[in-house]
Scaffold this active site. Structure first.
Site, PDB file in Angstrom:
ATOM      1  N   PRO A 124       0.825  -1.210   0.000  1.00  0.00           N
ATOM      2  CA  PRO A 124       0.000   0.000   0.000  1.00  0.00           C
ATOM      3  C   PRO A 124       0.861   1.263   0.000  1.00  0.00           C
ATOM      4  CG  PRO A 124      -0.585  -1.485   1.812  1.00  0.00           C
ATOM      5  CD  PRO A 124       0.752  -1.909   1.285  1.00  0.00           C
ATOM      6  N   CYS A 125       0.446   2.257  -0.754  1.00  0.00           N
ATOM      7  CA  CYS A 125       1.164   3.540  -0.780  1.00  0.00           C
ATOM      8  C   CYS A 125       1.271   4.137   0.616  1.00  0.00           C
ATOM      9  CB  CYS A 125       0.421   4.504  -1.708  1.00  0.00           C
ATOM     10  SG  CYS A 125       0.947   6.222  -1.580  1.00  0.00           S
ATOM     11  N   PHE A 126       0.210   3.994   1.403  1.00  0.00           N
ATOM     12  CA  PHE A 126       0.172   4.673   2.692  1.00  0.00           C
ATOM     13  C   PHE A 126       0.931   3.944   3.792  1.00  0.00           C
ATOM     14  CE2 PHE A 126      -3.160   6.935   0.504  1.00  0.00           C
ATOM     15  CZ  PHE A 126      -2.991   8.228   0.976  1.00  0.00           C
TER      16      PHE A 126
END
Length: 231
Positions: A124-126
């Site tokens: 995930p990017c986050f």
């Protein structure tokens, strides 16, 4: 996001000025980075929920676009590096979010991307905060990715409004529940949304309005309807 590439083409030809564009997603969708492997996701499961999955023209990692605002910026680099442009855009975002009463800060360190991208927890990017990305009390609020077309910059970003993004690991193609739960834990611990910060439901339009003001203040810009596109 294909339209963002179209804007890059128009800007490269000198047919439009720099553009800040904001939009939401209907249906909800997962976007993966330009070089990310789509096979890590369960496409059939995603479709069964009525969601889409798309590949961004920009880099970075996977994002579940749901309760958030997606922004895109098309501008000339004017000789500035990727990091310098990240900083400029992030400063504009910070100026805007401050108008909501959110005291955010910029990440000052740079993660080891080669090492972290080999870790499944970085899907995930986050899950990872890059240098000059926007965070609140150490937790990531805005994720961004950039691509260069010669001197022309295209930058995408996602500003978290609600917490639906935390469901992203549920769509991974794996039977290992412990992996899904571990990634969920990473997202839970490392991200925060505007609803949680402010203790109320924040609207898309609120975020769009302060973002516009932030860019006007940081870049000395004056938007009109033709420059600021909201779809």
């Amino acid at each position: 996001m294909k339209f963002d590439e179209f804007l890059v083409d128009l800007f490269s030809k000198g047919e439009i000025p720099p553009v800040l564009r904001v939009y939401g997603w209907k249906p909800y969708a997962i976007s993966i980075g330009y070089n990310q492997n789509i096979e890590i996701f369960d496409i059939e499961k995603i479709k069964s929920f009525g969601f889409d999955i798309v590949r961004r023209p920009t880099g970075g990692r996977a994002i579940l676009h749901a309760e958030e605002l997606t922004y895109s910026v098309v501008m000339n680099s004017k000789g500035k590096s990727v990091i310098e442009i990240y900083n400029l855009i992030s400063e504009a975002i910070v100026s805007g979010l401050n108008l909501l009463g959110v005291e955010v800060e910029l990440e000052i360190s740079m993660p080891d991307f080669v090492k972290s991208y080999k870790d499944y927890r970085s899907i995930p990017c986050f899950a990872i905060t890059s240098k000059y990305e926007v965070k609140y009390k150490g937790r990531k609020l805005v994720g961004s990715a950039q691509r260069r077309y010669g001197d022309v910059v295209l930058q995408h970003g996602s500003i978290l409004i609600g917490d639906f993004h935390k469901k992203l690991p549920e769509f991974l193609k794996t039977d290992k529940v412990e992996i899904i739960e571990e990634i969920k834990g990473e997202i839970e611990n490392k991200t925060i949304c505007l609803n949680e910060i402010l203790g109320r439901d924040v609207s898309f339009d609120e975020v769009a309005d302060v973002l516009r003001s932030g860019f006007e203040m940081r870049f000395g810009a004056k938007f009109d309807k033709k420059d600021f596109l909201s779809i």
